[in-house]
Design an enzyme around this catalytic site. Structure first.
Site, PDB file in Angstrom:
ATOM      1  N   ASN A  91       8.738   2.612  -2.026  1.00 41.87           N
ATOM      2  CA  ASN A  91       7.461   2.824  -2.696  1.00 41.87           C
ATOM      3  C   ASN A  91       7.064   1.663  -3.611  1.00 41.87           C
ATOM      4  OD1 ASN A  91       5.226   4.617  -3.965  1.00 41.87           O
ATOM      5  ND2 ASN A  91       6.531   4.087  -5.704  1.00 41.87           N
ATOM      6  N   TYR A 155      -2.505  -7.479   0.153  1.00 42.45           N
ATOM      7  CA  TYR A 155      -2.034  -6.089   0.136  1.00 42.45           C
ATOM      8  C   TYR A 155      -2.194  -5.436   1.510  1.00 42.45           C
ATOM      9  CZ  TYR A 155      -1.630  -1.301  -1.794  1.00 42.45           C
ATOM     10  OH  TYR A 155      -1.256  -0.002  -2.090  1.00 42.45           O
ATOM     11  N   ALA A 156      -3.351  -5.650   2.142  1.00 42.46           N
ATOM     12  CA  ALA A 156      -3.592  -5.085   3.471  1.00 42.46           C
ATOM     13  C   ALA A 156      -2.576  -5.602   4.482  1.00 42.46           C
ATOM     14  CB  ALA A 156      -5.019  -5.419   3.929  1.00 42.46           C
ATOM     15  N   LYS A 159       0.871  -4.024   3.756  1.00 45.25           N
ATOM     16  CA  LYS A 159       0.937  -2.613   4.138  1.00 45.25           C
ATOM     17  C   LYS A 159       0.924  -2.433   5.649  1.00 45.25           C
ATOM     18  CE  LYS A 159       1.224  -0.585   0.103  1.00 45.25           C
ATOM     19  NZ  LYS A 159       2.520   0.016  -0.294  1.00 45.25           N
ATOM     20  N   ILE A 188      -5.743   7.398  -4.459  1.00 42.01           N
ATOM     21  CA  ILE A 188      -4.892   8.261  -5.279  1.00 42.01           C
ATOM     22  C   ILE A 188      -5.057   7.847  -6.740  1.00 42.01           C
ATOM     23  CG2 ILE A 188      -2.548   9.161  -5.646  1.00 42.01           C
ATOM     24  CD1 ILE A 188      -3.565   9.646  -2.807  1.00 42.01           C
TER      25      ILE A 188
END
Length: 254
Positions: A91, A155-156, A159, A188
């Site tokens: 995580n 980040y994309a 991930k 979130i």
């Protein structure tokens, strides 16, 4: 609350805040011994104390997941302390958002190091114990950003890379009773999304409202929503669910 994780040991990276904290709390409440590692010592101590005050068995250690030796030491300590290591949740993450033409090498490198190399280090460290036991659950936290998102080229990409890692681990480790799956959250409410609001210069409430307007279920996500999905993959009964990416975003994302 059920005790479906009684006797299981769950290792969660970035486990002291936001989504990681939600995951850690759910595992603890459902009977697991939880091991949480984080680079944020203050948040780590706070979450550890909260869990211990509730009577849960907790291991915690300050770990930089980009450092293989630190990850390996923590994993070994957990295994030697509890005799098992059943569940890994990768995580730990950071954001360094910027439009592509403004993105620096350091913005790119840090996000890759934490998300991708960190997950690699942790999965490599735990798999030998899982292979020996012929049992394991590896869950990687991806994101809907894996499908592309303005201002998040780093980040994309990271991930999306985690999804490729997930599927490869599923193929290689499945024969040993180890499954690998990925949860890809949408919007979130966490400190990370608060940082996004600051970056784009709006209030967090305004970001929530703007995000909810595009979410079919009409609400924003909470860490518990992701924890529930992680727990599904981590369940002993989910042994035939392997190499999957579950978008938890209040509506279809792929």
């Amino acid at each position: 609350m059920s005790n479906r994780f009684d006797g299981r040991v769950a290792f969660v990276t970035g486990g002291s805040k936001g989504i990681g904290k939600g995951i850690t709390e759910l595992f603890a409440k459902e009977g697991a011994i939880v091991a949480l590692v984080d680079i944020n010592e203050e948040a780590l101590n706070e979450t550890t104390n909260e869990l211990k005050e509730k009577g849960f068995e907790v291991y915690s250690k300050v770990v930089d997941v980009t450092k293989a030796d630190q990850v390996e030491v923590a994993v070994q300590e957990v295994y030697e302390s509890y005799g098992s290591l059943d569940i890994l949740v990768n995580n730990a993450g950071v954001i360094r958002d910027n439009l592509f033409f403004k993105m620096t090498d350091s913005d790119w490198d840090l996000v890759m190091e934490v998300h991708l190399k960190g997950a690699f280090h942790a999965a490599r460290a735990v798999q030998k114990y899982m292979v020996e036991k012929k049992y394991g659950r590896i869950i990687n936290i991806s994101s809907t950003s894996a499908l592309g998102n303005r201002g998040q080229a780093n980040y994309a990409t990271a991930k999306a890379g985690l999804q490729g890692l997930t599927k490869t681990l599923a193929i290689e480790l499945g024969r040993y009773g180890i499954t690998a799956n990925s949860v890809a959250p949408g919007f979130i409410e966490t400190d990370m999304t608060r940082e996004t609001a600051r970056r784009i210069g709006i209030s967090f409430d305004d970001l929530i409202k703007a995000s909810v307007s595009a979410i079919p279920v009409g609400r924003s996500g909470k860490p518990q929503d992701i924890a529930n999905a992680v727990a599904f993959f981590a369940d002993e009964k989910s042994s035939f669910v392997n190499g999957q990416v579950l978008y938890v975003a209040g509506g279809p994302k792929n």
